[in-house]
Design an enzyme around this catalytic site. Structure first.
Site, PDB file in Angstrom:
ATOM      1  NE  ARG A   3      12.280  27.486 -51.762  1.00  0.00           N
ATOM      2  CZ  ARG A   3      13.459  27.920 -52.243  1.00  0.00           C
ATOM      3  NH1 ARG A   3      14.336  26.954 -52.534  1.00  0.00           N
ATOM      4  NH2 ARG A   3      13.688  29.223 -52.496  1.00  0.00           N
ATOM      5  CB  ILE A  62      -4.992   7.479 -44.407  1.00  0.00           C
ATOM      6  CG1 ILE A  62      -3.947   7.896 -43.694  1.00  0.00           C
ATOM      7  CG2 ILE A  62      -6.123   8.406 -43.909  1.00  0.00           C
ATOM      8  CD1 ILE A  62      -3.055   9.079 -43.638  1.00  0.00           C
ATOM      9  CG  ASP A  63      -0.833   4.506 -43.133  1.00  0.00           C
ATOM     10  OD1 ASP A  63      -1.018   5.851 -43.466  1.00  0.00           O
ATOM     11  OD2 ASP A  63      -0.337   4.127 -42.079  1.00  0.00           O
TER      12      ASP A  63
HETATM   13  O1  F6P Z   1      -1.178   5.369 -39.990  1.00  0.00           O
HETATM   14  C1  F6P Z   1      -1.533   6.601 -40.212  1.00  0.00           C
HETATM   15  C2  F6P Z   1      -0.450   7.650 -40.000  1.00  0.00           C
HETATM   16  O2  F6P Z   1      -0.882   8.796 -40.558  1.00  0.00           O
HETATM   17  C3  F6P Z   1       0.679   7.181 -40.858  1.00  0.00           C
HETATM   18  O3  F6P Z   1       0.714   7.555 -42.232  1.00  0.00           O
HETATM   19  C4  F6P Z   1       1.632   8.132 -39.963  1.00  0.00           C
HETATM   20  O4  F6P Z   1       2.873   7.691 -40.122  1.00  0.00           O
HETATM   21  C5  F6P Z   1       1.070   8.176 -38.715  1.00  0.00           C
HETATM   22  O5  F6P Z   1      -0.259   7.745 -38.624  1.00  0.00           O
HETATM   23  C6  F6P Z   1       1.318   9.577 -37.893  1.00  0.00           C
HETATM   24  O6  F6P Z   1       1.048   9.339 -36.815  1.00  0.00           O
HETATM   25  P1  F6P Z   1       0.645  10.422 -35.524  1.00  0.00           P
HETATM   26  O7  F6P Z   1      -0.621  10.994 -35.774  1.00  0.00           O
HETATM   27  O8  F6P Z   1       0.944   9.634 -34.401  1.00  0.00           O
HETATM   28  O9  F6P Z   1       1.703  11.598 -36.040  1.00  0.00           O
END
Ligand code: F6P
Length: 360
Positions: free
Chosen positions: A279, A138-139
């Site tokens: 918030r 997604i990144d």
């Molecule tokens: O790489 C996808 C991602 O959702 C990042 O945006 C986020 O930092 C990370 O994975 C979160 O990972 P986890 O599911 O291990 O908390």
């Protein structure tokens, strides 16, 4: 041709659409056979973690989030956690993966994943495994491709969330801070913030200046008494550092930094200096869940079908990619480099021209 297939790293909308396209083309057009490897590389390290992956298994799954194969963002064949003398340490078990691939009579392995999974795939290719890759995250921060599936769906969630936050921001005359995923790259915040109409887009590529944000908010308050601040989980103030939930290697075999809390850090810095209430909303895993958008289903399906060109042409150690709007291939080794928002790009320049602040 008998191919193992695994999905590794964080789940991502579109993974199932890849699997469906891969199996449909593989079985119907090319006469290939597939073995589903469960929970990422774990399925090639631990026993009894494979499943049938045929037309029956993939029927109708293109609209389903997650992955029918399961996934893991911990299972690394080169840093596998084992208990030795009561202590948890990491060991290279890539030999086990090679042996399991032989036992399963695999002619090749399709790895669908992000930077971690594809880097491991490349290292396994260097160890002699016939591997091809399909990029997901997604990144959208993989250097080997302009676009990964999952990104569009996540941007949709962020945009809708910001729409909803506008309601409370306006009604209560508040500053609503929304924390967005993306690790060290600001693509999700940039596009989600633009789509949702955020007033501030704070990304890791541009450390933010609290004085500047206070001044902008004060100025804004003269005409419009609410604001939306979209902030990446990886964003940080000038001279400060990223907010971290868990440091890398705190737990052996969990070799990634977990980011989180940037929204609270910002709110704590702003609160004493503003009259308006603040918030914080952390979107978290809502951004990864649910059904993929049509655009992600299309990209994922094309990637899934196309990755078999690599297998057919024996172009191992490569992955499918999208470059300048065209599908193509790039070396797996390239995926390990992170891609970042270009602060000189048109998107950033035009966003600024609309009065959106990048925090400095
Ligand atoms: O790489 C996808 C991602 O959702 C990042 O945006 C986020 O930092 C990370 O994975 C979160 O990972 P986890 O599911 O291990 O908390």
């Amino acid at each position: 041709m008998r191919l193992g297939v695994l999905t590794g790293g964080g789940d991502c909308p579109g993974l199932n659409a890849v699997l469906r396209a891969l199996v449909r083309r593989g079985v119907s057009e090319l006469g290939y056979e597939f073995v589903g490897v469960q929970n990422g590389y774990e399925g090639l390290i631990l026993p009894n973690l494979t499943m049938p992956l045929g037309l029956d298994e993939v029927r109708g799954i293109h609209q389903k989030g997650g992955t029918i194969l399961g996934t893991s963002n911990k299972a690394d064949p080169f840093a596998w956690p084992v208990k030795e003398d009561g202590k948890l340490v990491t060991r290279d078990v890539s030999d086990v993966v090679l042996q399991r691939a032989r036992d399963l009579k695999l002619d090749g392995l399709v790895c669908i994943g992000g930077d971690g999974t594809l880097t491991m795939a490349h290292k396994m290719a260097e160890r002699g495994l016939k591997v091809v890759g399909c990029p997901k995250t997604i990144d959208n921060d993989l250097s080997g491709t302009d676009q990964t599936f999952g990104f569009d769906t996540a941007v949709g969630v962020i945009s809708e969330a910001i729409d909803r936050l506008h309601t409370t921001a306006e009604a209560h005359q508040r500053v609503m801070v929304v924390e967005i995923m993306g690790r060290n790259a600001g693509f999700l915040t940039l596009e989600g913030g633009l789509a949702g109409g955020a007033d501030f887009i704070l990304i890791p590529e541009q450390p933010y200046d609290v004085d500047h944000i206070v001044a902008r908010l004060t100025e804004m308050w003269e005409t419009k008494k609410f604001a939306i601040v979209a902030i990446s989980e990886g964003a940080f103030p000038t001279g400060g550092r990223q907010a971290v939930v868990e440091e890398a290697n705190t737990v052996p075999g969990r070799g990634v930094v977990r980011l989180g809390g940037s929204g609270k850090v910002l709110a704590d810095l702003l609160a004493p200096r503003l009259e308006a209430e603040l918030r914080v909303t952390v979107l978290g895993h809502l951004q990864r869940g649910g059904t993929p958008s049509p655009a992600d289903r299309v990209l994922a399906s094309l990637y899934g079908a196309m990755v078999l060109d690599l297998v057919r042409d024996e172009k191992w150690d490569h992955m499918v990619c999208l470059r300048d709007g065209k599908l193509g291939f790039s070396p797996l080794g390239e995926s390990r480099k992170e891609r970042h928002v270009d602060l000189g790009s048109d998107k950033v320049r035009l966003a600024k021209s609309m009065g959106i602040s990048f925090g400095a």
